[in-house]
Design a protein around this motif. Structure first.
Motif, PDB file in Angstrom:
ATOM      1  N   THR A  69      10.384  46.154  29.473  1.00 25.95           N
ATOM      2  CA  THR A  69      11.365  45.101  29.707  1.00 25.95           C
ATOM      3  C   THR A  69      10.626  43.799  30.004  1.00 25.95           C
ATOM      4  OG1 THR A  69      11.481  45.647  32.051  1.00 25.95           O
ATOM      5  CG2 THR A  69      13.082  46.707  30.614  1.00 25.95           C
ATOM      6  N   ALA A  70      11.286  42.697  29.772  1.00 33.68           N
ATOM      7  CA  ALA A  70      10.672  41.397  30.032  1.00 33.68           C
ATOM      8  C   ALA A  70      10.446  41.235  31.527  1.00 33.68           C
ATOM      9  CB  ALA A  70      11.556  40.278  29.510  1.00 33.68           C
ATOM     10  N   GLY A  71       9.301  40.747  31.871  1.00 36.78           N
ATOM     11  CA  GLY A  71       8.989  40.546  33.277  1.00 36.78           C
ATOM     12  C   GLY A  71       7.573  40.033  33.436  1.00 36.78           C
ATOM     13  N   ALA A  72       7.179  39.820  34.655  1.00 30.04           N
ATOM     14  CA  ALA A  72       5.870  39.239  34.938  1.00 30.04           C
ATOM     15  C   ALA A  72       4.729  40.178  34.581  1.00 30.04           C
ATOM     16  CB  ALA A  72       5.786  38.861  36.415  1.00 30.04           C
ATOM     17  N   GLY A  73       4.969  41.490  34.581  1.00 33.49           N
ATOM     18  CA  GLY A  73       3.895  42.443  34.329  1.00 33.49           C
ATOM     19  C   GLY A  73       3.718  42.843  32.881  1.00 33.49           C
ATOM     20  N   VAL A  74       4.401  42.183  31.975  1.00 30.75           N
ATOM     21  CA  VAL A  74       4.317  42.552  30.557  1.00 30.75           C
ATOM     22  C   VAL A  74       2.983  42.066  29.989  1.00 30.75           C
ATOM     23  CG1 VAL A  74       5.364  42.221  28.287  1.00 30.75           C
ATOM     24  CG2 VAL A  74       6.804  42.436  30.290  1.00 30.75           C
ATOM     25  N   PRO A  75       2.254  42.950  29.308  1.00 30.85           N
ATOM     26  CA  PRO A  75       0.986  42.527  28.706  1.00 30.85           C
ATOM     27  C   PRO A  75       1.197  41.449  27.643  1.00 30.85           C
ATOM     28  CG  PRO A  75       1.190  44.933  28.713  1.00 30.85           C
ATOM     29  CD  PRO A  75       2.513  44.376  29.133  1.00 30.85           C
ATOM     30  N   ALA A  76       0.218  40.583  27.500  1.00 27.83           N
ATOM     31  CA  ALA A  76       0.309  39.495  26.517  1.00 27.83           C
ATOM     32  C   ALA A  76       0.437  40.042  25.099  1.00 27.83           C
ATOM     33  CB  ALA A  76      -0.912  38.596  26.628  1.00 27.83           C
ATOM     34  N   ALA A  77      -0.174  41.185  24.828  1.00 29.64           N
ATOM     35  CA  ALA A  77      -0.087  41.774  23.491  1.00 29.64           C
ATOM     36  C   ALA A  77       1.347  42.145  23.130  1.00 29.64           C
ATOM     37  CB  ALA A  77      -0.993  42.995  23.394  1.00 29.64           C
ATOM     38  N   VAL A  78       2.109  42.606  24.114  1.00 29.05           N
ATOM     39  CA  VAL A  78       3.506  42.971  23.868  1.00 29.05           C
ATOM     40  C   VAL A  78       4.325  41.725  23.556  1.00 29.05           C
ATOM     41  CG1 VAL A  78       5.588  43.936  24.931  1.00 29.05           C
ATOM     42  CG2 VAL A  78       3.395  45.077  25.220  1.00 29.05           C
ATOM     43  N   ILE A  79       4.067  40.661  24.265  1.00 27.61           N
ATOM     44  CA  ILE A  79       4.762  39.398  23.990  1.00 27.61           C
ATOM     45  C   ILE A  79       4.429  38.905  22.579  1.00 27.61           C
ATOM     46  CG2 ILE A  79       4.952  36.971  24.683  1.00 27.61           C
ATOM     47  CD1 ILE A  79       4.512  37.986  27.583  1.00 27.61           C
ATOM     48  N   ALA A  80       3.154  39.050  22.179  1.00 33.97           N
ATOM     49  CA  ALA A  80       2.759  38.656  20.822  1.00 33.97           C
ATOM     50  C   ALA A  80       3.431  39.546  19.776  1.00 33.97           C
ATOM     51  CB  ALA A  80       1.241  38.720  20.680  1.00 33.97           C
ATOM     52  N   CYS A  81       3.559  40.832  20.073  1.00 31.71           N
ATOM     53  CA  CYS A  81       4.263  41.745  19.157  1.00 31.71           C
ATOM     54  C   CYS A  81       5.716  41.310  18.974  1.00 31.71           C
ATOM     55  CB  CYS A  81       4.228  43.175  19.685  1.00 31.71           C
ATOM     56  SG  CYS A  81       2.609  43.966  19.685  1.00 31.71           S
ATOM     57  N   ASN A  82       6.368  40.968  20.081  1.00 31.84           N
ATOM     58  CA  ASN A  82       7.759  40.523  20.009  1.00 31.84           C
ATOM     59  C   ASN A  82       7.898  39.228  19.222  1.00 31.84           C
ATOM     60  OD1 ASN A  82       8.672  42.695  21.466  1.00 31.84           O
ATOM     61  ND2 ASN A  82       8.732  41.619  23.412  1.00 31.84           N
TER      62      ASN A  82
END
Length: 83
Positions: A54-67
């Motif tokens: 889920t979106a939040g402060a602990g999300v890895p940067a790679a996951v954000i790039a995937c999204n």
């Protein structure tokens, strides 16, 4: 590194959608399927399972790039389906 690979894979899938498929609902669906397959591979490369983050402060940067790559790819599918 994984996020760059995912962006490249998304671009390849998007290019494939434009080059091979005819326009219409089938092309749109095929393109979306390709985008989702790349997104799942991107998440796996980042070490997480798609749909469990889920979106939040602990999300890895790679996951954000995937999204971000998935969103770009899906937006390109609109052009494949309606061009």
């Amino acid at each position: 590194m994984a996020s760059m690979m995912c962006i490249v894979l998304a671009a390849i899938v998007l290019a494939f959608c434009f080059g091979v498929a005819e326009t219409g609902p089938a092309a749109y669906g095929i393109c979306q399927t390709g985008c989702n397959a790349v997104a799942v591979a991107c998440y796996a490369a980042a070490g997480v399972t798609m749909g469990t983050v889920t979106a939040g402060a602990g999300v890895p940067a790679a996951v954000i790039a995937c999204n971000a790559a998935l969103g770009t790819c899906m937006a390109g599918c609109v052009a494949a389906g309606f061009a």
